[in-house]
Design a protein around this motif. Structure first.
Motif, PDB file in Angstrom:
ATOM      1  N   ASN A   1      37.065  25.125  19.629  1.00  0.00           N
ATOM      2  CA  ASN A   1      36.406  24.380  20.377  1.00  0.00           C
ATOM      3  C   ASN A   1      35.769  25.145  21.796  1.00  0.00           C
ATOM      4  N   VAL A   2      36.581  26.201  21.880  1.00  0.00           N
ATOM      5  CA  VAL A   2      36.379  27.139  23.242  1.00  0.00           C
ATOM      6  C   VAL A   2      36.576  28.465  22.638  1.00  0.00           C
ATOM      7  N   ILE A   3      35.670  29.464  23.192  1.00  0.00           N
ATOM      8  CA  ILE A   3      35.793  30.836  22.855  1.00  0.00           C
ATOM      9  C   ILE A   3      35.498  31.512  24.517  1.00  0.00           C
ATOM     10  N   LEU A   4      36.596  32.273  24.600  1.00  0.00           N
ATOM     11  CA  LEU A   4      36.852  32.962  25.823  1.00  0.00           C
ATOM     12  C   LEU A   4      36.496  34.494  25.333  1.00  0.00           C
ATOM     13  N   MET A   5      35.538  35.024  25.853  1.00  0.00           N
ATOM     14  CA  MET A   5      34.725  36.053  25.474  1.00  0.00           C
ATOM     15  C   MET A   5      34.250  37.317  26.557  1.00  0.00           C
ATOM     16  N   ASP A   6      34.645  38.538  26.449  1.00  0.00           N
ATOM     17  CA  ASP A   6      34.311  39.401  27.058  1.00  0.00           C
ATOM     18  C   ASP A   6      32.720  39.985  26.654  1.00  0.00           C
ATOM     19  N   LEU A   7      32.125  40.298  27.744  1.00  0.00           N
ATOM     20  CA  LEU A   7      30.763  40.909  27.669  1.00  0.00           C
ATOM     21  C   LEU A   7      30.615  42.283  26.798  1.00  0.00           C
ATOM     22  N   LEU A   8      31.239  43.195  27.482  1.00  0.00           N
ATOM     23  CA  LEU A   8      30.994  44.731  27.243  1.00  0.00           C
ATOM     24  C   LEU A   8      32.070  44.968  26.275  1.00  0.00           C
ATOM     25  N   MET A   9      31.613  45.068  24.845  1.00  0.00           N
ATOM     26  CA  MET A   9      32.480  45.445  23.609  1.00  0.00           C
ATOM     27  C   MET A   9      31.514  46.475  22.756  1.00  0.00           C
ATOM     28  N   PRO A  10      32.255  47.017  21.983  1.00  0.00           N
ATOM     29  CA  PRO A  10      31.440  47.708  20.884  1.00  0.00           C
ATOM     30  C   PRO A  10      30.614  46.827  19.911  1.00  0.00           C
ATOM     31  N   GLY A  11      29.791  47.324  19.460  1.00  0.00           N
ATOM     32  CA  GLY A  11      28.858  46.605  18.443  1.00  0.00           C
ATOM     33  C   GLY A  11      27.924  45.833  19.172  1.00  0.00           C
ATOM     34  N   ILE A  12      27.607  44.556  18.723  1.00  0.00           N
ATOM     35  CA  ILE A  12      26.631  43.839  19.355  1.00  0.00           C
ATOM     36  C   ILE A  12      27.028  43.156  20.517  1.00  0.00           C
ATOM     37  N   GLY A  13      28.163  43.489  21.025  1.00  0.00           N
ATOM     38  CA  GLY A  13      28.407  42.990  22.493  1.00  0.00           C
ATOM     39  C   GLY A  13      28.487  41.511  22.710  1.00  0.00           C
ATOM     40  N   GLY A  14      29.099  41.075  23.838  1.00  0.00           N
ATOM     41  CA  GLY A  14      29.213  39.541  24.176  1.00  0.00           C
ATOM     42  C   GLY A  14      28.213  38.838  24.178  1.00  0.00           C
ATOM     43  N   LEU A  15      26.884  39.406  24.881  1.00  0.00           N
ATOM     44  CA  LEU A  15      25.757  38.575  24.942  1.00  0.00           C
ATOM     45  C   LEU A  15      24.942  38.184  23.719  1.00  0.00           C
ATOM     46  N   GLU A  16      25.144  39.058  22.681  1.00  0.00           N
ATOM     47  CA  GLU A  16      24.505  38.859  21.429  1.00  0.00           C
ATOM     48  C   GLU A  16      25.166  37.861  20.665  1.00  0.00           C
ATOM     49  N   ALA A  17      26.635  38.150  20.679  1.00  0.00           N
ATOM     50  CA  ALA A  17      27.206  37.375  19.909  1.00  0.00           C
ATOM     51  C   ALA A  17      27.169  35.806  20.655  1.00  0.00           C
ATOM     52  N   ILE A  18      27.141  35.544  21.810  1.00  0.00           N
ATOM     53  CA  ILE A  18      26.855  34.109  22.517  1.00  0.00           C
ATOM     54  C   ILE A  18      25.721  33.331  21.959  1.00  0.00           C
ATOM     55  N   ARG A  19      24.488  34.347  21.926  1.00  0.00           N
ATOM     56  CA  ARG A  19      23.406  33.836  21.293  1.00  0.00           C
ATOM     57  C   ARG A  19      23.383  33.483  19.821  1.00  0.00           C
ATOM     58  N   ARG A  20      23.925  34.253  18.913  1.00  0.00           N
ATOM     59  CA  ARG A  20      24.216  33.963  17.680  1.00  0.00           C
ATOM     60  C   ARG A  20      25.195  32.792  17.378  1.00  0.00           C
ATOM     61  N   ILE A  21      26.180  32.716  18.264  1.00  0.00           N
ATOM     62  CA  ILE A  21      26.919  31.514  18.203  1.00  0.00           C
ATOM     63  C   ILE A  21      26.048  30.223  18.463  1.00  0.00           C
ATOM     64  N   ALA A  22      25.327  30.249  19.511  1.00  0.00           N
ATOM     65  CA  ALA A  22      24.713  29.041  20.062  1.00  0.00           C
ATOM     66  C   ALA A  22      23.863  28.514  18.860  1.00  0.00           C
ATOM     67  N   LEU A  23      22.999  29.728  18.113  1.00  0.00           N
ATOM     68  CA  LEU A  23      22.233  29.246  16.898  1.00  0.00           C
ATOM     69  C   LEU A  23      22.878  28.670  15.710  1.00  0.00           C
ATOM     70  N   MET A  24      24.211  28.567  15.924  1.00  0.00           N
ATOM     71  CA  MET A  24      24.942  27.918  14.741  1.00  0.00           C
ATOM     72  C   MET A  24      24.885  26.517  15.015  1.00  0.00           C
ATOM     73  N   GLU A  25      24.662  26.119  16.035  1.00  0.00           N
ATOM     74  CA  GLU A  25      24.718  24.558  16.540  1.00  0.00           C
ATOM     75  C   GLU A  25      26.015  23.883  16.231  1.00  0.00           C
ATOM     76  N   LEU A  26      27.019  24.502  16.525  1.00  0.00           N
ATOM     77  CA  LEU A  26      28.520  24.121  16.121  1.00  0.00           C
ATOM     78  C   LEU A  26      28.870  23.694  17.752  1.00  0.00           C
ATOM     79  N   ASP A  27      29.684  22.782  17.921  1.00  0.00           N
ATOM     80  CA  ASP A  27      30.262  22.248  19.099  1.00  0.00           C
ATOM     81  C   ASP A  27      31.310  23.074  19.872  1.00  0.00           C
ATOM     82  N   ILE A  28      30.722  24.301  20.085  1.00  0.00           N
ATOM     83  CA  ILE A  28      31.784  25.449  20.536  1.00  0.00           C
ATOM     84  C   ILE A  28      31.239  25.905  22.149  1.00  0.00           C
TER      85      ILE A  28
END
Length: 104
Positions: free
Chosen positions: A49-76
């Motif tokens: 239901n909720v993701i508690l996420m850091d922004l600066l991480m290796p790989g795609i990082g938090g900002l891109e992960a947030i964008r990709r999760i938002a595109l899933m159209e799940l109630d997260i």
């Protein structure tokens, strides 16, 4: 029951946060990830239901992960927990799809 996913590249921080949250009624920590790619995969698999996420991480990082999760159209709902204070990070996180921004 609110299902929570913890995403941070610092294992000790995730462990401390997990211990704090597990003591709260109505919350269940369903998983952890250490980077943006792991966050996207865990969101798809665990459907928190909720993701508690850091922004600066290796790989795609938090900002891109947030964008990709938002595109899933799940109630997260994604709440950013970051050591980055001030502009431009909070605005960028909210524009990417986060619903909140808290500093560590």
């Amino acid at each position: 029951m609110i299902r929570v996913l913890l995403v941070d590249d610092h294992r000790l921080f995730r462990l401390c946060l997990r211990r704090m949250l597990e003591g709260l009624k109505g919350l269940q920590v369903v998983g952890e990830a250490e980077n943006g790619e792991g966050a996207v995969a865990a969101a798809r698999e665990l459907r928190p239901n909720v993701i508690l996420m850091d922004l600066l991480m290796p790989g795609i990082g938090g900002l891109e992960a947030i964008r990709r999760i938002a595109l899933m159209e799940l109630d997260i709902r994604v709440i950013v927990l970051s050591a980055c204070e001030g502009q431009p990070f909070p605005v960028q996180a909210l524009r990417a799809g986060a619903v909140g921004y808290l500093t560590k």
